[in-house]
Design a protein around this motif. Structure first.
Motif, short mmCIF file in Angstrom:
data_model
loop_
_atom_site.label_atom_id
_atom_site.label_comp_id
_atom_site.label_asym_id
_atom_site.label_seq_id
_atom_site.Cartn_x
_atom_site.Cartn_y
_atom_site.Cartn_z
N TYR B 69 0.83 -1.21 0.00
CA TYR B 69 0.00 0.00 0.00
C TYR B 69 0.87 1.25 0.00
O TYR B 69 0.59 2.21 -0.73
N VAL B 70 1.93 1.24 0.83
CA VAL B 70 2.82 2.40 0.88
C VAL B 70 3.49 2.61 -0.48
O VAL B 70 3.59 3.74 -0.97
N VAL B 71 3.91 1.52 -1.11
CA VAL B 71 4.53 1.63 -2.45
C VAL B 71 3.52 2.22 -3.44
O VAL B 71 3.83 3.14 -4.19
N MET B 72 2.29 1.71 -3.37
CA MET B 72 1.23 2.16 -4.28
C MET B 72 0.94 3.66 -4.09
O MET B 72 0.87 4.42 -5.06
N ALA B 73 0.81 4.08 -2.82
CA ALA B 73 0.50 5.48 -2.55
C ALA B 73 1.68 6.38 -2.94
O ALA B 73 1.48 7.47 -3.47
N THR B 74 2.92 5.92 -2.68
CA THR B 74 4.09 6.71 -3.06
C THR B 74 4.16 6.86 -4.58
O THR B 74 4.38 7.97 -5.09
N ALA B 75 3.96 5.74 -5.28
CA ALA B 75 3.97 5.81 -6.75
C ALA B 75 2.88 6.75 -7.24
O ALA B 75 3.09 7.54 -8.17
N GLY B 76 1.72 6.70 -6.58
CA GLY B 76 0.62 7.60 -6.95
C GLY B 76 0.99 9.05 -6.72
O GLY B 76 0.72 9.91 -7.57
N ALA B 77 1.65 9.33 -5.60
CA ALA B 77 2.07 10.70 -5.29
C ALA B 77 3.09 11.20 -6.30
O ALA B 77 3.00 12.34 -6.78
N VAL B 78 4.04 10.34 -6.66
CA VAL B 78 5.06 10.71 -7.65
C VAL B 78 4.37 11.00 -8.99
O VAL B 78 4.69 11.99 -9.66
N ALA B 79 3.41 10.17 -9.35
CA ALA B 79 2.69 10.37 -10.61
C ALA B 79 1.92 11.68 -10.60
O ALA B 79 1.87 12.39 -11.61
N LEU B 80 1.34 12.02 -9.44
CA LEU B 80 0.60 13.28 -9.34
C LEU B 80 1.53 14.48 -9.48
O LEU B 80 1.22 15.46 -10.14
N ALA B 81 2.69 14.37 -8.83
CA ALA B 81 3.61 15.51 -8.80
C ALA B 81 4.35 15.71 -10.11
O ALA B 81 4.48 16.82 -10.59
N TRP B 82 4.84 14.62 -10.71
CA TRP B 82 5.69 14.76 -11.89
C TRP B 82 5.08 14.20 -13.17
O TRP B 82 5.73 14.16 -14.20
N LYS B 83 3.84 13.68 -13.05
CA LYS B 83 3.15 13.13 -14.23
C LYS B 83 3.97 12.05 -14.94
O LYS B 83 4.02 11.99 -16.17
#
Lengths: 148, 244, 55
Positions: B69-83
């Protein structure tokens, strides 16, 4: 429907859905936040009256009285401060033992006797082979003796 | 060395393809050792008898359910920030695997709970918060599936994943914050673990095996995501072996 | 230790083996399903590209 409207609708549904889910969860937690009350809590009047609740603590050593005829059992739940006698009729979990944690669900009567309809055993976080447990027990007894 | 180079789907796809067999073999070997140690070599427990052997799969899968879950949320955050496209795909690939680990933790826990506690399920804080984790994974997958545009779907799901992160510390500390039927942590506590080494080793080896398994399957799922999301790119034609 | 004893697991056999079985089932599913999906997507992309070629 316009794209922008569709997007807005999706976000709105998501937010509402999440909020409702969160509300349900909080509500479920509120009742279950306190999964059980200790005998001290009960004597302090923290447990619900005229309602079933869960009483948790240790099964006092030497307090288990099992009936030979039926599944009736009596024991004392203690938290090393207060004690409450419990009566129960039914099958006990394998870990139900003297000196072990236990959680019982039921009602308290006027004489502070607890009639349980369900008994759950609570186990601790320790795992070891029996020889090690025995050795630790002996070492502890030895240490206690030398203190005296 | 530029790490971002590997984040380009065109580089990632063949690289992951080369890595997968190695991870798969490592998973197989590690889990075989862990299972042999857990089922044959580890001694009987002084309180729980043989039933405690369920721990060797229950605990690692519960750890993985939170880590994924932490990996998923981190990847999601990175995707939001840097597309970044690849991190969107990583988050997407994580969800079903994390849901699977959560399901394993819940099922094995229920089966272990029956003989030891006397109940398959109770609504205590630990069990309830782990069930909420399963719903978060399922919600993530449902939300992503309900939006057609993959980029918007990824962004919406990433926000859901980030909101749900709050549940991770709740799961971990539930056994300390509230009275629960579930026992406190044995391994991750500050003092020495309260598990005898002969029982701790199979547990840790299985945990390593589960990490490797996660690496294997997440790469497999990400490769499929790359194919779907990048299907209009010219390099895809080379990969599938048809010249445009 | 004999095999019968191993499968009985001190009376906890049905619990242990059903827990391990359920876990194994979910894990195997997590290998088989992504592999099948990958093959399916590759196949679909090939068909798609062939169609484009013909146009």
């Amino acid at each position: 429907m316009k794209r922008r409207h569709k997007k807005f609708a999706i976000i709105l549904t998501a937010v509402i859905g999440l909020s409702v889910a969160a509300l349900f969860i909080m509500d479920a937690f509120k009742d279950n936040m306190v999964f059980f009350y200790s005998p001290t809590d009960v004597f302090a009047g923290k447990s619900p009256t005229n309602k079933t609740f869960r009483l948790g603590g240790m099964v006092e050593k030497g307090s288990i009285k099992k009936s030979t005829k039926n599944l009736k059992v009596e024991f004392i739940v203690t938290d090393n401060n207060k004690k409450i006698p419990v009566t129960y009729e039914g099958i006990l979990p394998d870990l139900f033992r003297e000196g072990q944690g236990v959680i019982t669900q039921g009602k308290l009567n006027e004489n502070n006797m607890f009639t349980a309809s369900e008994v759950l055993a609570k186990h601790d976080e320790n795992y070891m082979p029996p020889e090690v447990a025995d050795a630790m027990k002996r070492a502890k007894e030895k240490a206690n003796k030398s203190k005296m | 060395m530029n790490i971002t180079k590997y984040a380009a789907p065109v580089v990632f796809y063949p690289l992951a393809g080369k890595l997968i067999p190695w991870f798969a073999w490592a998973t197989g070997i590690t889990l075989t050792i862990g299972l042999i140690m857990g089922l044959f070599i580890a001694p009987t427990d002084y309180q729980q008898g043989e039933s405690y052997r369920i721990m060797f799969i229950h605990v690692p899968s519960a750890w993985m359910s939170m880590l994924v879950y932490v990996v998923m949320a981190t990847a999601g955050a990175v995707a939001l920030a840097w597309k970044t496209r690849l991190s969107e795909m990583l988050a997407t690939a994580c969800a079903p695997i994390g849901a699977s680990f959560t399901l394993i933790a819940l099922i094995t826990g229920a089966i272990w709970g029956k003989p030891m506690w006397g109940a398959y399920w109770v609504w205590d804080a630990r069990l309830t918060s782990e069930l909420v984790l399963l719903f978060l994974y399922l919600g993530f997958m449902a939300l992503q599936a309900s939006i057609d545009d993959p980029r918007r779907a990824a962004r919406a799901a990433a926000i859901l994943a980030l909101v749900g992160v709050i549940n991770i510390p709740i799961i971990h500390f539930s056994v300390e914050w509230w009275n629960t039927l579930h026992q406190p942590a044995s391994v991750s506590k500050i003092s020495a673990p309260s598990i005898h080494p002969s029982m701790l080793w199979p547990l840790l080896i299985n945990a390593v095996g589960f990490h490797l398994f996660f690496a294997t399957t997440v790469l497999m799922r990400m490769r499929t995501e790359v194919l779907i999301r990048e299907r209009h790119k010219s390099w895809i034609a080379d990969i599938v072996g048809v010249k445009p | 230790m004999n095999w019968a004893e191993f499968f009985t697991m001190g009376g906890y056999g049905k619990f242990i083996w059903s827990a391990y079985g359920a876990a194994a089932f979910i894990i195997i599913l997590n290998v088989v399903l992504p592999m099948r999906r990958h093959k399916k997507v590759l196949h679909m992309l090939r068909e798609l590209l062939k169609m484009k070629e013909r146009e």
